[in-house]
Design a protein around this motif. Structure first.
Motif, PDB file in Angstrom:
ATOM      1  N   ILE A   1       0.957  -1.077  -0.133  1.00  0.00           N
ATOM      2  CA  ILE A   1      -0.158  -0.058   0.044  1.00  0.00           C
ATOM      3  C   ILE A   1       0.907   1.206   0.065  1.00  0.00           C
ATOM      4  O   ILE A   1       0.699   2.193  -0.720  1.00  0.00           O
ATOM      5  CB  ILE A   1      -0.991  -0.043   1.238  1.00  0.00           C
ATOM      6  CG1 ILE A   1      -2.165  -0.982   1.167  1.00  0.00           C
ATOM      7  CG2 ILE A   1      -1.580   1.428   1.384  1.00  0.00           C
ATOM      8  CD1 ILE A   1      -2.978  -1.216   2.211  1.00  0.00           C
ATOM      9  N   LEU A   2       1.922   1.312   0.900  1.00  0.00           N
ATOM     10  CA  LEU A   2       2.900   2.577   1.047  1.00  0.00           C
ATOM     11  C   LEU A   2       3.422   2.558  -0.395  1.00  0.00           C
ATOM     12  O   LEU A   2       3.702   3.711  -0.764  1.00  0.00           O
ATOM     13  CB  LEU A   2       3.620   2.097   2.077  1.00  0.00           C
ATOM     14  CG  LEU A   2       3.246   2.234   3.636  1.00  0.00           C
ATOM     15  CD1 LEU A   2       4.292   1.786   4.451  1.00  0.00           C
ATOM     16  CD2 LEU A   2       2.680   3.632   3.908  1.00  0.00           C
ATOM     17  N   ASN A   3       3.879   1.471  -0.920  1.00  0.00           N
ATOM     18  CA  ASN A   3       4.617   1.644  -2.286  1.00  0.00           C
ATOM     19  C   ASN A   3       3.664   1.989  -3.295  1.00  0.00           C
ATOM     20  O   ASN A   3       4.329   3.153  -4.096  1.00  0.00           O
ATOM     21  CB  ASN A   3       5.290   0.309  -2.487  1.00  0.00           C
ATOM     22  CG  ASN A   3       6.364   0.478  -3.577  1.00  0.00           C
ATOM     23  OD1 ASN A   3       7.144   1.199  -3.532  1.00  0.00           O
ATOM     24  ND2 ASN A   3       6.033  -0.657  -4.687  1.00  0.00           N
ATOM     25  N   GLU A   4       2.635   1.778  -3.429  1.00  0.00           N
ATOM     26  CA  GLU A   4       1.608   2.186  -4.424  1.00  0.00           C
ATOM     27  C   GLU A   4       1.214   3.590  -4.082  1.00  0.00           C
ATOM     28  O   GLU A   4       1.114   4.462  -5.250  1.00  0.00           O
ATOM     29  CB  GLU A   4       0.381   1.325  -4.458  1.00  0.00           C
ATOM     30  CG  GLU A   4       0.514  -0.134  -5.049  1.00  0.00           C
ATOM     31  CD  GLU A   4      -0.659  -0.827  -5.141  1.00  0.00           C
ATOM     32  OE1 GLU A   4      -1.820  -0.197  -5.500  1.00  0.00           O
ATOM     33  OE2 GLU A   4      -0.815  -1.978  -5.020  1.00  0.00           O
ATOM     34  N   GLU A   5       0.884   4.010  -3.101  1.00  0.00           N
ATOM     35  CA  GLU A   5       0.678   5.474  -2.769  1.00  0.00           C
ATOM     36  C   GLU A   5       1.850   6.318  -3.115  1.00  0.00           C
ATOM     37  O   GLU A   5       1.642   7.453  -3.606  1.00  0.00           O
ATOM     38  CB  GLU A   5       0.313   5.593  -1.076  1.00  0.00           C
ATOM     39  CG  GLU A   5      -0.280   7.108  -1.125  1.00  0.00           C
ATOM     40  CD  GLU A   5      -0.647   7.335   0.269  1.00  0.00           C
ATOM     41  OE1 GLU A   5      -1.290   8.329   0.503  1.00  0.00           O
ATOM     42  OE2 GLU A   5       0.152   6.643   1.239  1.00  0.00           O
ATOM     43  N   PHE A   6       2.893   5.921  -2.782  1.00  0.00           N
ATOM     44  CA  PHE A   6       4.314   6.952  -2.943  1.00  0.00           C
ATOM     45  C   PHE A   6       4.351   6.815  -4.302  1.00  0.00           C
ATOM     46  O   PHE A   6       4.693   7.837  -4.901  1.00  0.00           O
ATOM     47  CB  PHE A   6       5.580   6.068  -2.482  1.00  0.00           C
ATOM     48  CG  PHE A   6       6.719   6.850  -2.455  1.00  0.00           C
ATOM     49  CD1 PHE A   6       6.863   7.577  -1.126  1.00  0.00           C
ATOM     50  CD2 PHE A   6       7.479   7.006  -3.486  1.00  0.00           C
ATOM     51  CE1 PHE A   6       8.041   8.296  -0.791  1.00  0.00           C
ATOM     52  CE2 PHE A   6       8.633   7.793  -3.514  1.00  0.00           C
ATOM     53  CZ  PHE A   6       9.068   8.557  -2.078  1.00  0.00           C
ATOM     54  N   GLN A   7       4.036   5.622  -5.275  1.00  0.00           N
ATOM     55  CA  GLN A   7       4.278   5.786  -6.754  1.00  0.00           C
ATOM     56  C   GLN A   7       2.972   6.862  -7.210  1.00  0.00           C
ATOM     57  O   GLN A   7       3.348   7.669  -8.001  1.00  0.00           O
ATOM     58  CB  GLN A   7       3.778   4.478  -7.378  1.00  0.00           C
ATOM     59  CG  GLN A   7       3.538   4.426  -8.677  1.00  0.00           C
ATOM     60  CD  GLN A   7       4.927   4.294  -9.664  1.00  0.00           C
ATOM     61  OE1 GLN A   7       5.847   3.760  -9.469  1.00  0.00           O
ATOM     62  NE2 GLN A   7       4.700   5.232 -10.519  1.00  0.00           N
TER      63      GLN A   7
ATOM     64  N   ASP B   1       5.282   9.625  -8.515  1.00  0.00           N
ATOM     65  CA  ASP B   1       5.558   9.106  -9.676  1.00  0.00           C
ATOM     66  C   ASP B   1       6.797   8.302  -9.692  1.00  0.00           C
ATOM     67  O   ASP B   1       7.507   8.421 -10.485  1.00  0.00           O
ATOM     68  CB  ASP B   1       5.717  10.164 -10.827  1.00  0.00           C
ATOM     69  CG  ASP B   1       5.503   9.542 -12.208  1.00  0.00           C
ATOM     70  OD1 ASP B   1       5.136   8.409 -12.340  1.00  0.00           O
ATOM     71  OD2 ASP B   1       5.959  10.053 -13.126  1.00  0.00           O
ATOM     72  N   TYR B   2       7.052   7.467  -8.649  1.00  0.00           N
ATOM     73  CA  TYR B   2       8.251   6.881  -8.261  1.00  0.00           C
ATOM     74  C   TYR B   2       7.876   5.749  -7.108  1.00  0.00           C
ATOM     75  O   TYR B   2       7.489   6.087  -6.315  1.00  0.00           O
ATOM     76  CB  TYR B   2       9.509   7.571  -7.868  1.00  0.00           C
ATOM     77  CG  TYR B   2      10.685   7.016  -7.664  1.00  0.00           C
ATOM     78  CD1 TYR B   2      11.395   6.424  -8.330  1.00  0.00           C
ATOM     79  CD2 TYR B   2      10.826   7.106  -6.099  1.00  0.00           C
ATOM     80  CE1 TYR B   2      12.558   5.523  -7.857  1.00  0.00           C
ATOM     81  CE2 TYR B   2      11.868   6.524  -5.578  1.00  0.00           C
ATOM     82  CZ  TYR B   2      12.903   5.742  -6.641  1.00  0.00           C
ATOM     83  OH  TYR B   2      14.085   4.836  -6.058  1.00  0.00           O
ATOM     84  N   ASN B   3       8.350   4.425  -7.532  1.00  0.00           N
ATOM     85  CA  ASN B   3       8.292   3.439  -6.445  1.00  0.00           C
ATOM     86  C   ASN B   3       9.483   3.194  -5.892  1.00  0.00           C
ATOM     87  O   ASN B   3      10.376   2.486  -6.350  1.00  0.00           O
ATOM     88  CB  ASN B   3       7.480   2.255  -6.872  1.00  0.00           C
ATOM     89  CG  ASN B   3       8.161   1.511  -7.964  1.00  0.00           C
ATOM     90  OD1 ASN B   3       8.468   1.930  -9.086  1.00  0.00           O
ATOM     91  ND2 ASN B   3       8.333   0.260  -7.980  1.00  0.00           N
ATOM     92  N   PRO B   4       9.617   3.235  -4.416  1.00  0.00           N
ATOM     93  CA  PRO B   4      10.961   2.865  -3.766  1.00  0.00           C
ATOM     94  C   PRO B   4      11.091   1.439  -3.567  1.00  0.00           C
ATOM     95  O   PRO B   4      12.331   1.104  -3.366  1.00  0.00           O
ATOM     96  CB  PRO B   4      10.715   3.808  -2.345  1.00  0.00           C
ATOM     97  CG  PRO B   4       9.160   3.604  -1.996  1.00  0.00           C
ATOM     98  CD  PRO B   4       8.619   3.807  -3.463  1.00  0.00           C
TER      99      PRO B   4
ATOM    100  N   GLU C   1      10.911   5.455   7.317  1.00  0.00           N
ATOM    101  CA  GLU C   1      10.182   6.594   7.691  1.00  0.00           C
ATOM    102  C   GLU C   1       8.790   6.385   7.668  1.00  0.00           C
ATOM    103  O   GLU C   1       7.873   6.460   8.256  1.00  0.00           O
ATOM    104  CB  GLU C   1      10.440   8.039   6.835  1.00  0.00           C
ATOM    105  CG  GLU C   1       9.707   9.308   7.496  1.00  0.00           C
ATOM    106  CD  GLU C   1      10.054  10.313   6.469  1.00  0.00           C
ATOM    107  OE1 GLU C   1       9.599  11.395   6.994  1.00  0.00           O
ATOM    108  OE2 GLU C   1      10.624  10.148   5.726  1.00  0.00           O
ATOM    109  N   MET C   2       8.308   5.918   6.511  1.00  0.00           N
ATOM    110  CA  MET C   2       6.925   5.499   6.235  1.00  0.00           C
ATOM    111  C   MET C   2       6.490   4.335   7.239  1.00  0.00           C
ATOM    112  O   MET C   2       5.337   4.255   7.745  1.00  0.00           O
ATOM    113  CB  MET C   2       6.766   4.852   4.607  1.00  0.00           C
ATOM    114  CG  MET C   2       6.722   5.985   3.741  1.00  0.00           C
ATOM    115  SD  MET C   2       6.158   5.578   1.901  1.00  0.00           S
ATOM    116  CE  MET C   2       7.544   4.279   1.441  1.00  0.00           C
TER     117      MET C   2
END
Length: 209
Positions: free
Chosen positions: A29-35, A39-42, A97-98
């Motif tokens: 979820i965090l990765n998708e929201e960050f994306q 506009d970038y996935n960590p 951090e997330m």
């Protein structure tokens, strides 16, 4: 082991599977929201694992602890683990951090082997977190280990693990020195790739001005 004991141990491991499911869902979820926002996935990808009963019992014996569910729960914190693989070293700290901002996650321990690598050159950030698992009749708070590292760090760690396994942990000194030297090269590569990515991002920003 009696049938009721087998059932207790099976349920014990099941709660750790549930905890892993919870953590994996959170990270996705965090990765998708960050994306969506940046506009970038960590996160490049994740790997999960749960210790086998044999491995857990071996660790309990090595620590001089009773072979019991209580000893396992209160003294072994890496029964369940998630390895998070990133592109860049800065992503590691974004993810830390997330995770730390999640209200239902308690961070118990942080070991930063990126800022302070192990003597052999190993780099990664290790978190021990505690997460609630809601069962039919109670809530269990389960520890999960999260290892966060770059693709390059993961490649090195995988190779180092295979070498130590082949030599039964008695690795010749010259090979240890080569591993340490390759860890330094991995660190340099990570820094160069980060600089390259930051330059690309600057060009993108200028193009949209």
């Amino acid at each position: 082991m009696k049938p009721d004991q087998i059932k207790e141990w099976s349920h014990f491991f099941l709660t750790y599977k549930f905890a892993l499911d919870e953590v994996e869902t959170k990270l996705n979820i965090l990765n998708e929201e960050f994306q969506f926002i940046h506009d970038y996935n960590p996160i490049e990808h994740m790997k999960t694992r749960i210790k086998t009963p044999e491995s857990l019992m071996t660790k309990l014996r090595r620590k001089g602890l009773d072979i019991s569910l209580d000893a396992a729960k209160h003294h072994i914190r890496d029964i369940a683990g998630v390895r998070v693989i990133c592109s860049f070293s800065t992503d590691i700290y974004h993810i830390v951090e997330m995770i730390s901002m999640q209200n239902d996650v308690r961070i118990i321990e942080v070991k930063d082997y990126v800022k302070n690598p192990k003597p052999n050159g190993y780099q990664s950030v290790h978190l021990i977190i505690e997460i609630p698992v809601f069962l039919t009749n109670r809530t269990e708070h389960i520890c999960v280990e999260i290892q966060i590292r770059t693709i390059a760090m993961d490649f090195w760690a995988s190779l180092e693990h295979k070498i130590y396994y082949k030599f039964d942990e008695r690795v010749p000194e010259h090979i240890q020195q080569q591993l340490k030297g390759s860890a330094a090269m991995i660190d340099t590569l990570d820094r160069q790739m980060l600089e390259l990515n930051e330059e690309v991002q600057r060009h993108r920003a200028q193009a949209h001005e």
